[in-house]
Design a protein around this motif. Structure first.
Motif, PDB file in Angstrom:
ATOM      1  N   THR A 181      25.504  37.401  -3.241  1.00 18.49           N
ATOM      2  CA  THR A 181      26.748  38.097  -3.601  1.00 18.49           C
ATOM      3  C   THR A 181      27.590  38.455  -2.382  1.00 18.49           C
ATOM      4  N   LYS A 182      27.142  38.067  -1.200  1.00 16.70           N
ATOM      5  CA  LYS A 182      27.833  38.444   0.035  1.00 16.70           C
ATOM      6  C   LYS A 182      28.791  37.341   0.468  1.00 16.70           C
ATOM      7  N   GLY A 183      29.908  37.765   1.060  1.00 20.01           N
ATOM      8  CA  GLY A 183      30.849  36.807   1.620  1.00 20.01           C
ATOM      9  C   GLY A 183      30.377  36.325   2.979  1.00 20.01           C
ATOM     10  N   PRO A 184      31.165  35.486   3.649  1.00 20.59           N
ATOM     11  CA  PRO A 184      30.778  34.987   4.976  1.00 20.59           C
ATOM     12  C   PRO A 184      30.693  36.108   5.996  1.00 20.59           C
ATOM     13  N   ARG A 185      29.909  35.901   7.049  1.00 23.54           N
ATOM     14  CA  ARG A 185      29.845  36.820   8.193  1.00 23.54           C
ATOM     15  C   ARG A 185      30.662  36.196   9.313  1.00 23.54           C
ATOM     16  N   LEU A 186      31.429  37.032  10.028  1.00 19.84           N
ATOM     17  CA  LEU A 186      32.374  36.528  11.024  1.00 19.84           C
ATOM     18  C   LEU A 186      32.086  37.082  12.415  1.00 19.84           C
ATOM     19  N   THR A 187      32.653  36.402  13.392  1.00 18.56           N
ATOM     20  CA  THR A 187      32.734  36.907  14.759  1.00 18.56           C
ATOM     21  C   THR A 187      34.121  36.581  15.295  1.00 18.56           C
ATOM     22  N   ALA A 188      34.608  37.434  16.206  1.00 17.79           N
ATOM     23  CA  ALA A 188      35.887  37.151  16.859  1.00 17.79           C
ATOM     24  C   ALA A 188      35.680  36.519  18.233  1.00 17.79           C
ATOM     25  N   GLU A 189      34.411  36.342  18.638  1.00 14.24           N
ATOM     26  CA  GLU A 189      34.091  35.634  19.877  1.00 14.24           C
ATOM     27  C   GLU A 189      33.997  34.141  19.557  1.00 14.24           C
ATOM     28  N   ILE A 190      35.058  33.424  19.794  1.00 18.13           N
ATOM     29  CA  ILE A 190      35.140  32.013  19.410  1.00 18.13           C
ATOM     30  C   ILE A 190      34.330  31.154  20.378  1.00 18.13           C
ATOM     31  N   SER A 191      33.600  30.194  19.812  1.00 17.86           N
ATOM     32  CA  SER A 191      32.869  29.223  20.625  1.00 17.86           C
ATOM     33  C   SER A 191      33.036  27.845  19.991  1.00 17.86           C
ATOM     34  N   ILE A 192      33.123  26.825  20.828  1.00 20.77           N
ATOM     35  CA  ILE A 192      33.300  25.453  20.357  1.00 20.77           C
ATOM     36  C   ILE A 192      32.147  24.631  20.910  1.00 20.77           C
ATOM     37  N   ALA A 193      31.265  24.187  20.011  1.00 21.17           N
ATOM     38  CA  ALA A 193      30.024  23.551  20.429  1.00 21.17           C
ATOM     39  C   ALA A 193      30.182  22.051  20.608  1.00 21.17           C
ATOM     40  N   GLY A 194      29.555  21.553  21.677  1.00 23.73           N
ATOM     41  CA  GLY A 194      29.440  20.127  21.921  1.00 23.73           C
ATOM     42  C   GLY A 194      27.982  19.758  22.072  1.00 23.73           C
ATOM     43  N   ARG A 195      27.724  18.524  22.453  1.00 28.63           N
ATOM     44  CA  ARG A 195      26.349  18.051  22.601  1.00 28.63           C
ATOM     45  C   ARG A 195      25.637  18.749  23.760  1.00 28.63           C
ATOM     46  N   ASN A 196      26.312  18.874  24.903  1.00 28.05           N
ATOM     47  CA  ASN A 196      25.702  19.437  26.107  1.00 28.05           C
ATOM     48  C   ASN A 196      26.207  20.829  26.463  1.00 28.05           C
ATOM     49  N   LEU A 197      27.412  21.164  25.974  1.00 28.65           N
ATOM     50  CA  LEU A 197      28.060  22.412  26.374  1.00 28.65           C
ATOM     51  C   LEU A 197      28.605  23.151  25.166  1.00 28.65           C
ATOM     52  N   ILE A 198      28.743  24.461  25.297  1.00 32.30           N
ATOM     53  CA  ILE A 198      29.444  25.283  24.320  1.00 32.30           C
ATOM     54  C   ILE A 198      30.575  25.987  25.066  1.00 32.30           C
ATOM     55  N   LEU A 199      31.805  25.704  24.666  1.00 34.05           N
ATOM     56  CA  LEU A 199      32.982  26.260  25.339  1.00 34.05           C
ATOM     57  C   LEU A 199      33.294  27.644  24.797  1.00 34.05           C
ATOM     58  N   LEU A 200      33.580  28.602  25.709  1.00 29.98           N
ATOM     59  CA  LEU A 200      33.898  29.979  25.332  1.00 29.98           C
ATOM     60  C   LEU A 200      35.284  30.334  25.849  1.00 29.98           C
ATOM     61  N   PRO A 201      36.326  30.214  25.023  1.00 31.53           N
ATOM     62  CA  PRO A 201      37.668  30.628  25.458  1.00 31.53           C
ATOM     63  C   PRO A 201      37.714  32.126  25.744  1.00 31.53           C
ATOM     64  N   PHE A 202      38.538  32.523  26.699  1.00 30.31           N
ATOM     65  CA  PHE A 202      38.706  33.918  27.099  1.00 30.31           C
ATOM     66  C   PHE A 202      37.372  34.512  27.549  1.00 30.31           C
ATOM     67  N   ALA A 203      36.709  33.821  28.425  1.00 32.32           N
ATOM     68  CA  ALA A 203      35.446  34.309  28.991  1.00 32.32           C
ATOM     69  C   ALA A 203      35.340  33.808  30.421  1.00 32.32           C
ATOM     70  N   HIS A 204      34.419  34.398  31.188  1.00 28.37           N
ATOM     71  CA  HIS A 204      34.243  34.009  32.584  1.00 28.37           C
ATOM     72  C   HIS A 204      32.829  33.532  32.896  1.00 28.37           C
ATOM     73  N   LYS A 205      31.893  33.776  31.990  1.00 32.12           N
ATOM     74  CA  LYS A 205      30.486  33.538  32.310  1.00 32.12           C
ATOM     75  C   LYS A 205      30.098  32.073  32.159  1.00 32.12           C
ATOM     76  N   ILE A 206      29.101  31.678  32.985  1.00 34.65           N
ATOM     77  CA  ILE A 206      28.448  30.374  32.845  1.00 34.65           C
ATOM     78  C   ILE A 206      26.961  30.667  32.616  1.00 34.65           C
ATOM     79  N   SER A 207      26.488  30.377  31.416  1.00 38.33           N
ATOM     80  CA  SER A 207      25.095  30.647  31.062  1.00 38.33           C
ATOM     81  C   SER A 207      24.340  29.333  30.939  1.00 38.33           C
ATOM     82  N   ILE A 208      23.088  29.347  31.378  1.00 39.02           N
ATOM     83  CA  ILE A 208      22.245  28.145  31.333  1.00 39.02           C
ATOM     84  C   ILE A 208      21.114  28.382  30.324  1.00 39.02           C
ATOM     85  N   SER A 209      20.823  27.380  29.511  1.00 38.59           N
ATOM     86  CA  SER A 209      19.754  27.476  28.515  1.00 38.59           C
ATOM     87  C   SER A 209      18.436  27.890  29.162  1.00 38.59           C
ATOM     88  N   GLN A 210      17.747  28.849  28.523  1.00 38.75           N
ATOM     89  CA  GLN A 210      16.464  29.319  29.038  1.00 38.75           C
ATOM     90  C   GLN A 210      15.373  28.260  28.924  1.00 38.75           C
TER      91      GLN A 210
END
Length: 517
Positions: A133-162
């Motif tokens: 009965t619940k609607g979608p869950r949202l975030t305002a932190e936009i991310s655009i996923a690719g095969r090797n990278l996930i792009l984060l607009p309006f951000a400064h960090k570079i994170s590496i997979s653990q």
């Protein structure tokens, strides 16, 4: 471990089965018109502020308003909000994102009513599909996923997979991404990027930035609420996350989907383009050919068999899932109770790990294993479960066995649990419980066959039946099939389909049009 992906495209839905060493481990099914997928980006409108929940309900076009918590706005929401407001009011005055001056970060202890107002336009991304009965869950932190990278607009960090263990490789990737990353963008480097060269990562980064720019272009043109960016197709999305050199083949029975997958695989790994194969056999359904149908029927019921006679009882409630491990006939095979219980529990743990992936079970899972009295055996079982769950890409946490012999697992839930109906409504009695005598079934088939040949004048006839009926019609040196062929012509072909009920059948012509008498 070899992997195969089987894609079954039908008129109204697409089903995707992932096989590992021929065993079904993941299955997903969705309508071809399905909306509100995880990863989709919307320009929504704030419908209602809920100070008590410190959250807001946002209209993105779903039947139920979507839920956005204050903590999901993100540190840089003031900057993003000001930028979106600017480009929707007058896009000609909008600066490129690289020239935007960042505002102060969002206060983590703040109130949603101080940041959002009713009727405000907001750029959001779906993190959970509508469930129950619940609607979608949202975030305002936009991310655009690719095969090797996930792009984060309006951000400064570079994170590496653990999952990338080498400190030298982490440092190399950090420096590499830093040298090509545009200003005011952040990046998460995925595990698949390990060992990749700068040219490949730079090319993918440019593609992701272009997708972000296309999203902003739609924001300036579309009315609210609207979807401004689609997550890539479900099939390609699975490929993006799980593709590896271990993939032996990807079989697709639809030409358009085949071309889409071939283009994507050729893009990310040109040398693997040849593993994408178009399934052309129209006589045998693709899932029947790769034994997927049988595994679905045996894996999605309330009772699931485990090797050596043990079985699982799986129950689903609104709050949690419960799994009971039963020894069944396996208990008779050993006189040593503790050793026998440990062996059954380990076999059950392997099957449970597969079931969680297969059904995409999320939330709280409680497992009632057979009691183990020795602490060392409890630890062995816990470590085995960790091992079996290590291939599960979904975020999860496993707790050791409690003193009551219960194991608790939490597994992230982002879409409704996959459910497949394994029972069938009898097509002959339509659920009434009474049918014509089975002995007369083949006589009925022959009567209809005679009408089709002699009255409708159809020369090429295809009869599809249940595998048991198919075996009966073909049994013996001078089988019923050959009697029909000699009597009505050699244009009669008979095929079996595993998904049929016992007495279900269909006559079609050579163009696969159903012949109804």
């Amino acid at each position: 471990m070899s992997s195969e992906l089987i894609v079954n495209v039908e008129e109204s839905e697409i089903s995707i089965a992932l096989l590992e060493d021929k065993n079904l481990v993941e299955f997903s099914k969705e309508g071809r018109d399905t909306s509100f997928s995880v990863g989709d980006i919307y320009l929504g409108k704030v419908r209602k502020i809920m100070p008590g929940l410190n959250a807001a309900f946002v209209n993105i076009g779903c039947e139920k308003d979507a839920f956005l918590h204050y903590l999901d706005l993100g540190n840089h929401f003031p900057t993003v909000n000001a930028y979106i407001k600017q480009i929707t009011v007058d896009k000609r005055k909008a600066l490129p994102i690289q020239k935007v001056q960042f505002e102060n970060d969002l206060c983590k202890g703040g109130s949603v009513s101080d940041i959002l107002i009713n009727g405000q336009n907001i750029l959001v991304q779906v993190t959970k599909e509508p469930i129950s009965t619940k609607g979608p869950r949202l975030t305002a932190e936009i991310s655009i996923a690719g095969r090797n990278l996930i792009l984060l607009p309006f951000a400064h960090k570079i994170s590496i997979s653990q999952k990338i263990k080498s400190s030298l490789e982490k440092k190399r990737l950090q420096q590499l991404i830093k040298s090509v990353l545009p200003k005011n963008f952040g990046v998460i480097v995925r595990t698949a990027a390990e060992g990749k060269m700068v040219a490949e990562l730079d090319n993918e980064l440019k593609i992701l930035v272009k997708r972000w720019e296309d999203t902003l272009l739609k924001v300036t043109k579309e009315t609210v609420p609207t979807r401004v960016a689609n997550e890539i197709g479900r099939t390609v999305s699975i490929l993006r996350d799980i593709f590896s050199p271990n993939f032996e083949a990807i079989y697709v029975n639809d030409k358009e989907t085949y071309d889409e997958i071939l283009d994507y695989v050729t893009l990310i790994s040109p040398e693997h383009g040849k593993i994408v194969k178009f399934y052309k056999d129209k006589d045998t359904p693709i899932f029947d050919n790769f034994n997927v149908t049988k595994q679905l029927k045996s894996s999605f019921g309330r009772v699931v068999s485990v090797k050596s006679g043990a079985y699982l009882m799986i129950e689903h409630t609104e709050a949690l899932h419960s799994i009971d491990v039963n020894s069944g006939t396996r208990a008779k095979l050993s006189d040593e109770q503790e050793e026998n219980a440990l062996e059954i529990n380990i076999a059950a743990a392997a099957e449970i790990a597969r079931q969680l992936r297969l059904r995409d079970m999320g939330g709280i899972i409680v497992i009632d294993f057979i009691d183990l009295s020795k602490l060392t055996n409890r630890q062995i079982l816990f470590e085995k479960m960790l091992e079996f769950m290590s291939s599960d890409r979904t975020t999860h946490k496993i707790l050791p066995l409690s003193k009551f012999g219960l194991m608790q697992i939490t597994r992230q839930r982002v879409r409704p649990e996959m459910r497949v109906t394994t029972t069938e409504l009898c097509p002959t009695c339509e659920g009434k419980g009474r049918i014509q005598p089975s002995l007369l079934f083949t006589e009925r088939l022959e009567k209809e066959l005679e009408i089709i040949v002699k009255q409708l004048k159809v020369k090429k006839i295809i009869l599809t039946v249940h595998p048991f009926i198919y075996a009966y019609i073909n049994q013996g040196f001078f089988s019923l099939k050959w009697k029909w062929r000699l009597k009505y012509g050699l244009g009669i072909c008979i095929f079996s389909i595993q998904g049929y009920a016992l007495l279900e059948y269909k006559f079609t012509d050579k163009e696969r049009n159903e012949i109804i008498i």
